[in-house]
Design an enzyme around this catalytic site. Structure first.
Site, PDB file in Angstrom:
ATOM      1  N   HIS A 104       0.832  -1.207   0.000  1.00 20.62           N
ATOM      2  CA  HIS A 104       0.000   0.000   0.000  1.00 20.62           C
ATOM      3  C   HIS A 104       0.867   1.258   0.000  1.00 20.62           C
ATOM      4  O   HIS A 104       0.600   2.199  -0.754  1.00 20.62           O
ATOM      5  CB  HIS A 104      -0.910  -0.001   1.227  1.00 20.62           C
ATOM      6  CG  HIS A 104      -1.691   1.264   1.405  1.00 20.62           C
ATOM      7  ND1 HIS A 104      -2.918   1.479   0.810  1.00 20.62           N
ATOM      8  CD2 HIS A 104      -1.415   2.399   2.108  1.00 20.62           C
ATOM      9  CE1 HIS A 104      -3.362   2.670   1.128  1.00 20.62           C
ATOM     10  NE2 HIS A 104      -2.464   3.254   1.926  1.00 20.62           N
ATOM     11  N   GLU A 105       1.905   1.268   0.831  1.00 24.22           N
ATOM     12  CA  GLU A 105       2.784   2.434   0.863  1.00 24.22           C
ATOM     13  C   GLU A 105       3.543   2.581  -0.455  1.00 24.22           C
ATOM     14  O   GLU A 105       3.801   3.697  -0.908  1.00 24.22           O
ATOM     15  CB  GLU A 105       3.762   2.327   2.041  1.00 24.22           C
ATOM     16  CG  GLU A 105       3.096   2.276   3.414  1.00 24.22           C
ATOM     17  CD  GLU A 105       2.095   3.402   3.631  1.00 24.22           C
ATOM     18  OE1 GLU A 105       2.309   4.512   3.101  1.00 24.22           O
ATOM     19  OE2 GLU A 105       1.089   3.166   4.326  1.00 24.22           O
ATOM     20  N   HIS A 108       1.555   4.560  -2.839  1.00 23.94           N
ATOM     21  CA  HIS A 108       1.706   6.015  -2.724  1.00 23.94           C
ATOM     22  C   HIS A 108       2.950   6.487  -3.472  1.00 23.94           C
ATOM     23  O   HIS A 108       2.945   7.556  -4.091  1.00 23.94           O
ATOM     24  CB  HIS A 108       1.797   6.421  -1.259  1.00 23.94           C
ATOM     25  CG  HIS A 108       0.506   6.328  -0.519  1.00 23.94           C
ATOM     26  ND1 HIS A 108      -0.666   6.894  -0.979  1.00 23.94           N
ATOM     27  CD2 HIS A 108       0.193   5.737   0.671  1.00 23.94           C
ATOM     28  CE1 HIS A 108      -1.644   6.652  -0.117  1.00 23.94           C
ATOM     29  NE2 HIS A 108      -1.145   5.948   0.890  1.00 23.94           N
ATOM     30  N   HIS A 112       3.058   9.145  -6.540  1.00 25.81           N
ATOM     31  CA  HIS A 112       3.948  10.303  -6.570  1.00 25.81           C
ATOM     32  C   HIS A 112       4.748  10.344  -7.860  1.00 25.81           C
ATOM     33  O   HIS A 112       4.870  11.388  -8.513  1.00 25.81           O
ATOM     34  CB  HIS A 112       4.890  10.254  -5.363  1.00 25.81           C
ATOM     35  CG  HIS A 112       5.748  11.465  -5.223  1.00 25.81           C
ATOM     36  ND1 HIS A 112       7.016  11.429  -4.677  1.00 25.81           N
ATOM     37  CD2 HIS A 112       5.539  12.762  -5.564  1.00 25.81           C
ATOM     38  CE1 HIS A 112       7.532  12.637  -4.680  1.00 25.81           C
ATOM     39  NE2 HIS A 112       6.665  13.462  -5.223  1.00 25.81           N
TER      40      HIS A 112
END
Length: 235
Positions: A104-105, A108, A112
């Site tokens: 999940h991270e 991100h 980005h």
């Protein structure tokens, strides 16, 4: 309608109570779901940190560091410094829960890299949201203490609404990161079939905490509007 501020029962407290119940329920669900799947070891046997490194490499992201931080579920991606920080419960764990959170991270980080618009908007709102969460309510209380200074109260409500807006914008960012995570886990061969389903349950429970947080903030904002809007009519 409410008598003097703070002296009589305020029925709008029900909105605050409802928000608190939603947050507690979501938090309880996350802790329960995470604890359940933290006991399920990934068939690949890789840790959250290893899974993150594999996903980042697969996604062509080579300028993001992976760091270990303390705590449980304190995982986050720092777009400013391009650092993916994984908590104690994720970094060295080989559970499907840890792998899901790490992915999940990474989602991100991919957002980005690819200039995902909602992430850009959320990042732009961070300074305003910090101001709103810190001084919105104190400004409203100051307006009340000064004899219900409507101008100050209204400014406080608008400032507080910035933090609410931030939480609303956060929702598509978090849901999108989870969707990317599940796809990348399968594409990288880290999970498949049943394990991907376990990761989905963990990420869904985590997403519900953001939904509950946003709902709680909206209810609090609604309370402020109802409370002080009625007072203006009473005046």
């Amino acid at each position: 309608m409410y008598g003097y501020y703070g002296y009589y029962f305020d029925p709008t407290y029900f909105l605050v109570l409802l928000g608190a119940v939603l947050c507690m329920a979501a938090s309880g669900s996350l802790n329960s779901t995470y604890s359940k799947y933290a006991r399920v070891r990934s068939m690949r046997g890789i840790t959250g940190a290893e899974a993150a490194a594999r996903i980042l490499n697969y996604s062509g992201i080579h300028d993001v560091r992976i760091e270990h931080i303390g705590g449980k579920l304190t995982d986050h991606y720092d777009p400013k410094n391009k650092v993916l920080r994984l908590s104690d419960s994720t970094y060295q764990s080989s559970s499907v829960a840890a792998i899901g959170v790490a992915a999940h991270e990474c989602g991100h980080a991919v957002q980005h890299q690819r200039g995902y618009a909602p992430l850009k908007l959320r990042s732009a709102l961070v300074p305003a949201a910090n101001i709103g969460s810190r001084i919105g309510i104190p400004m409203i209380l100051l307006g009340v203490l000064l004899g219900l200074n409507n101008t100050l109260v209204q400014i406080g409500i608008w400032v507080f609404s910035l933090s609410v807006l931030f939480q609303i914008v956060t929702l598509p960012v978090e849901f999108n990161a989870s969707s990317r995570a599940l796809v990348m886990l399968q594409d990288c061969g880290i999970t498949g079939g049943e394990e991907t389903g376990y990761c989905r349950k963990v990420l869904r429970a985590a997403a519900l905490t953001y939904v509950a947080g946003a709902a709680s903030s909206i209810l609090q904002l609604l309370r402020l509007v109802l409370l002080f809007g009625n007072r203006r009519r009473d005046d």
